[in-house]
Write a protein that holds these residues in place. Structure first.
Motif, PDB file in Angstrom:
ATOM      1  N   GLU A 157     -30.853  11.060  13.287  1.00  0.00           N
ATOM      2  CA  GLU A 157     -31.667  11.292  14.482  1.00  0.00           C
ATOM      3  C   GLU A 157     -30.769  11.507  15.691  1.00  0.00           C
ATOM      4  O   GLU A 157     -29.582  11.208  15.665  1.00  0.00           O
ATOM      5  N   CYS A 158     -31.380  12.032  16.727  1.00  0.00           N
ATOM      6  CA  CYS A 158     -30.650  12.369  17.938  1.00  0.00           C
ATOM      7  C   CYS A 158     -30.631  11.176  18.897  1.00  0.00           C
ATOM      8  O   CYS A 158     -31.648  10.519  19.120  1.00  0.00           O
ATOM      9  N   TYR A 159     -29.453  10.924  19.444  1.00  0.00           N
ATOM     10  CA  TYR A 159     -29.277   9.931  20.500  1.00  0.00           C
ATOM     11  C   TYR A 159     -28.812  10.694  21.733  1.00  0.00           C
ATOM     12  O   TYR A 159     -27.708  11.240  21.750  1.00  0.00           O
ATOM     13  N   PRO A 160     -29.665  10.762  22.782  1.00  0.00           N
ATOM     14  CA  PRO A 160     -29.371  11.645  23.923  1.00  0.00           C
ATOM     15  C   PRO A 160     -28.270  11.125  24.833  1.00  0.00           C
ATOM     16  O   PRO A 160     -28.060   9.921  24.972  1.00  0.00           O
TER      17      PRO A 160
ATOM     18  N   CYS B  35     -33.948  14.153  23.597  1.00  0.00           N
ATOM     19  CA  CYS B  35     -33.835  14.613  22.209  1.00  0.00           C
ATOM     20  C   CYS B  35     -35.228  14.801  21.633  1.00  0.00           C
ATOM     21  O   CYS B  35     -36.172  14.100  22.027  1.00  0.00           O
TER      22      CYS B  35
ATOM     23  N   TRP C 299     -30.528  13.548  29.371  1.00  0.00           N
ATOM     24  CA  TRP C 299     -30.936  14.528  28.365  1.00  0.00           C
ATOM     25  C   TRP C 299     -32.063  13.925  27.539  1.00  0.00           C
ATOM     26  O   TRP C 299     -32.258  12.722  27.485  1.00  0.00           O
TER      27      TRP C 299
ATOM     28  N   TRP D 293     -26.251  13.769  17.062  1.00  0.00           N
ATOM     29  CA  TRP D 293     -27.117  13.664  15.887  1.00  0.00           C
ATOM     30  C   TRP D 293     -26.369  12.758  14.915  1.00  0.00           C
ATOM     31  O   TRP D 293     -25.391  13.154  14.297  1.00  0.00           O
TER      32      TRP D 293
ATOM     33  N   GLY E 200     -26.150  15.190  23.389  1.00  0.00           N
ATOM     34  CA  GLY E 200     -26.242  13.938  22.644  1.00  0.00           C
ATOM     35  C   GLY E 200     -25.540  14.022  21.303  1.00  0.00           C
ATOM     36  O   GLY E 200     -24.750  14.936  21.045  1.00  0.00           O
TER      37      GLY E 200
END
Length: 146
Positions: free
Chosen positions: A123-126, A132, A130, A78, A76
């Motif tokens: 923030e994480c975007y998968p 996050c 996947w 970040w 992903g």
């Protein structure tokens, strides 16, 4: 007798005019005091990921450029949100940008004297299939405008 009275009035009048002319005449370049002016050109301050929790001092009119770098992996991205000002009277937002690699930028002009924060979160975007972690990373810089 009349002539003597006229002559005695002319001398003080001529002296007064000479003193007045000397008082209002411009000073020569050699004798004039020098003045030093601050540069009218606004400074630019560039802030990045490594400036988290920092305090910077700027002058009114200066430009603050925030360039936050995200990261991309197989799982992903970040990514950063757009940087924002906590007080638009102190720091006026004048531009922003974002790309698919998680990078975000913001440009601010220091306006009035005072203190404001520039904030963003990452923030994480998968990627598909996947996951996050449920983590939000804050970023903040305090700006003091003098």
């Amino acid at each position: 007798m009349k002539m003597k009275t006229t002559a005695s009035l002319v001398v003080p009048l001529a002296a007064g005019l000479a003193l007045t002319a000397a008082a209002v005449a411009p000073a020569s370049a050699a004798g004039a005091p020098r003045t030093h002016q601050r540069s009218a050109v606004a400074a630019e301050v560039v802030l990045g990921n490594e400036d988290k929790n920092r305090t910077v001092v700027v002058r009114s009119g200066d430009v603050i450029q925030v360039e936050l770098k995200g990261s991309r992996s197989a799982g992903g991205v970040w990514a950063w949100d757009y940087p924002t000002s906590s007080d638009f009277q102190v720091l006026r937002h004048i531009g922003r940008g974002m790309d698919g690699n998680g990078n975000a930028s913001g440009t601010f002009r220091a306006q009035d004297r005072g203190t404001a924060e520039i904030n963003s979160t990452q923030e994480c975007y998968p990627a598909p299939d996947w996951f996050c972690p449920a983590v939000i990373i804050p970023w903040k810089v305090t700006v003091v405008v003098q």
